[in-house]
Enzyme design. Structure first.
Site, short mmCIF file in Angstrom:
data_model
loop_
_atom_site.label_atom_id
_atom_site.label_comp_id
_atom_site.label_asym_id
_atom_site.label_seq_id
_atom_site.Cartn_x
_atom_site.Cartn_y
_atom_site.Cartn_z
N THR A 185 59.81 97.84 69.81
CA THR A 185 59.38 97.02 68.57
C THR A 185 58.21 96.23 69.21
OG1 THR A 185 60.81 94.87 69.29
CG2 THR A 185 61.55 96.49 67.49
N GLU A 330 64.57 98.41 64.13
CA GLU A 330 65.70 98.19 64.47
C GLU A 330 66.56 99.08 63.33
OE1 GLU A 330 63.51 96.08 64.75
OE2 GLU A 330 63.96 94.72 66.40
N LYS A 439 57.78 74.16 58.04
CA LYS A 439 58.71 73.34 57.64
C LYS A 439 57.99 71.93 57.29
CE LYS A 439 63.49 73.69 58.48
NZ LYS A 439 64.80 73.61 59.24
N TRP A 444 61.23 74.16 53.48
CA TRP A 444 60.54 75.51 53.81
C TRP A 444 59.50 75.79 53.03
CZ3 TRP A 444 65.03 79.10 55.65
CH2 TRP A 444 65.37 78.76 56.82
P1 ADP Z 1 57.13 95.20 64.55
O1 ADP Z 1 57.29 95.82 66.08
O2 ADP Z 1 55.72 94.88 64.27
O3 ADP Z 1 58.14 93.92 64.53
P2 ADP Z 1 58.41 96.43 62.45
O4 ADP Z 1 57.86 97.63 61.46
O5 ADP Z 1 59.78 96.66 63.21
O6 ADP Z 1 57.35 96.22 63.53
O7 ADP Z 1 58.58 95.04 61.73
C1 ADP Z 1 59.33 94.65 60.87
C2 ADP Z 1 58.99 93.35 60.27
O8 ADP Z 1 58.01 93.69 59.28
C3 ADP Z 1 60.15 92.81 59.26
O9 ADP Z 1 61.27 92.23 59.93
C4 ADP Z 1 59.68 91.93 58.38
O10 ADP Z 1 59.09 90.52 59.01
C5 ADP Z 1 58.23 92.90 58.20
N1 ADP Z 1 58.20 93.50 56.79
C6 ADP Z 1 58.08 94.75 56.66
N2 ADP Z 1 58.02 95.44 55.41
C7 ADP Z 1 57.98 93.93 54.80
C8 ADP Z 1 57.63 93.66 53.39
N3 ADP Z 1 57.83 94.69 52.63
N4 ADP Z 1 57.54 92.48 53.23
C9 ADP Z 1 57.56 91.66 54.14
N5 ADP Z 1 57.62 91.72 55.37
C10 ADP Z 1 57.84 92.85 55.76
#
Ligand code: ADP
Length: 544
Positions: A185, A330, A439, A444
């Protein structure tokens, strides 16, 4: 009493065998990194994958060894995945968009032994090679004629590497829980962490992805994964498309509006998937040229929130159904998909749009709950916010080498780091990443919601909202805007545009205009960089 059914381990290379046997002549089309469009099919790919497996075995690569790839979505990249997994080794996708230091950290942490890479990255690999402690073999995904001249130890062209490989190589047999793929990640905080997929999790996840109310894949589909294979498994498409026998269209290195439109049109693509920034470029290109995509039936948008205006443009102007999806590395990565349900399918379009803007509902195999600061579960009423936790057979239970243990609790729940609501119909809405939440006066504010509304303004190309220190409210929102080329808008126009669309107390205290908003290696707005840049920004309301 045990059931009396066969023990047929769920191994990913069985997918390419199935595709070769039952959909062998189904086309796989690549815009090659060298330039020309290359046509192949599943039968050929299965044979060439076995050559990869046999050649890797010749190098001494065996069960559990990590084999890295730094490559675009191409036929050769697909072949390496199946070849690597067919001997029980682990494909490890390296994201070339990361900083060189991060790539070095990741490859050394994973102890990669081989690196397959595209000619695009020859210079980068040349620079990295002296620091890659465990990589002993460098294979460039091209033929001898196109092999770049680079100072890389023992550099070999892929076509030479597999030339003597055995195309009837027998796949190895092993337990379905064996490690299969590794993806780190981005690690916006701390070092990147490795997610180690198993054969079983990848196969189960591919079944889930193909379902009608997920990506709805069928043999008659022509599918183009634009989302890179180095970004969370290309959202399963390298497995689910051959599993079903779809035509597979691979865009290679060219992801601009013009090139994407050309592949979508010429290859009759019916379904495609990518992050919003790719769709922004495509929609701008379509608007400019007046072109349409008559064969396309659906588009998956995920990785970041899909703005309402983007969903509307695809659906109303071009007749393409949007499936908004959420997930993370994950989770293999699919977590929710925004297909319609009986309670909303017959609603007036504007109300259907309200549902499509949510991140979707989980398929079987994903459990979700939201919890408060005290870790107590919050109601699924569509209003209560909480940290989103997930469980399932394709969800990580730990990071590679035990890092980040705090994200996993003893009941097996993984804390996504996202803040969300769950509604009684099963739809989940992301309001923020926990670390991006604003916040204000103890309440929020959802930055994502404000951003999504702001990009609906006709002059706005991109929008980001961050919290800035405020003496009375702790934090207040600052709206950061990139205007579309040749368009203008004032602070007052934008604030007026937001009026009535968000709660009054969510209204940004100020608007700043910038030329560019920085993005992470997976295409997300880099809020840490914005917070650094505007951390000391003095809001006009701060004196109040
Ligand atoms: P990175 O390595 O950049 O964290 P990931 O693809 O694993 O890559 O990122 C996952 C995150 O991306 C999620 O936890 C969320 O915050 C964001 N995310 C993914 N899809 C969406 C979506 N449709 N809307 C909002 N946030 C999203």
């Amino acid at each position: 009493m045990l059931g009396l059914m066969q023990d047929w381990p769920l191994l990913v290379h069985k997918i390419i065998d199935h595709a070769a046997t039952y959909h062998g002549t189904r086309e796989v089309v690549t815009r090659s990194v060298e330039g020309p469009i290359v046509r192949s099919n599943y039968a050929q790919i299965a044979r060439r994958s076995r050559k990869v497996a046999s050649a890797l075995e010749g190098l001494g690569i065996a069960l559990g060894d990590r084999v890295a790839t730094m490559a675009w979505n191409t036929q050769r990249h697909i072949e390496t995945w199946y070849g690597i997994t067919g001997i029980g080794a682990v494909y490890h996708t390296l994201n070339p968009r990361l900083f060189p230091d991060q790539i070095v950290y990741i490859a050394n942490h994973a102890e990669d032994r081989v690196l397959f890479f595209d000619i695009t990255f020859a210079k980068l690999v040349e620079e990295l090679a002296p620091r890659l402690k465990t990589v002993k073999h460098y294979i460039c995904l091209t033929d001898a004629a196109n092999l770049p001249k680079a100072n890389i130890p023992g550099l070999v062209a892929y076509e030479d590497f597999i030339a003597d490989g055995d195309e009837s190589f027998a796949w190895k047999e092993f337990d379905e829980h064996t490690a299969c793929g590794l993806c780190y990640t981005s690690g916006t905080t701390g070092n990147p962490k490795g997610v180690l997929y198993s054969h079983r999790s990848n196969v189960l996840h591919a079944f889930v992805a193909a379902q009608a109310d997920a990506m709805g894949l069928r043999a008659v589909d022509s599918v183009m994964p634009i989302v890179p294979m180095f970004h969370a498994n290309a959202w399963a498409l390298a497995f689910s498309a051959p599993m079903v026998g779809c035509k597979l269209v691979l865009p290679g290195p060219k992801l601009d509006g013009d090139s994407v439109c050309e592949m979508l049109t010429n290859e009759g693509v019916t379904m495609t998937a990518a992050v919003p920034t790719v769709w922004l470029a495509l929609l701008q290109y379509l608007e400019k040229t007046g072109k349409t995509l008559p064969k396309m039936s659906r588009v998956i948008i995920g990785g970041s929130a899909a703005p309402r205006s983007m969903i509307e443009a695809f659906e109303k102007q071009y007749g393409i159904t949007v499936i908004h999806a959420w997930g993370m590395t994950e989770m293999s990565p699919l977590g929710t998909l925004g297909t319609m349900k009986p309670n909303n399918i017959d609603l007036p379009y504007e109300q259907q749009l309200d549902y499509k803007c949510r991140q979707g509902h989980p398929p079987f195999g994903v459990e979700m709950k939201i919890v408060g600061d005290d870790d107590r579960e919050q109601p699924r009423d569509g209003h209560a916010f909480g940290r989103l936790k997930v469980r399932g057979p394709a969800v990580a239970k730990a990071y590679f080498r035990g890092e980040g243990a705090g994200s996993f609790d003893e009941d097996g729940w993984f804390d996504t780091g996202d803040v969300a609501t769950l509604d009684p119909d099963g739809y989940m809405t992301i309001t923020d990443r926990a670390k991006d939440v604003i916040k204000s006066g103890g309440e929020w504010i959802s930055t994502i919601e404000i951003e999504n509304i702001a990009v609906g303004h006709p002059s706005v190309a991109e929008a980001a909202v961050i919290g800035v220190a405020h003496p009375k409210w702790d934090e207040r929102p600052l709206l950061i805007i990139v205007l579309k080329a040749g368009k203008s808008a004032t602070r007052e126009e934008l604030l007026t545009y937001l009026t009535g669309k968000i709660a009054k107390w969510w209204m940004p205290d100020d608007v700043v205009f910038v030329d560019e908003i920085p993005h992470t290696a997976t295409g997300k707005i880099q809020k840490t960089a914005l917070r650094e840049r505007f951390g000391k920004y003095r809001l006009p309301t701060a004196a109040a």
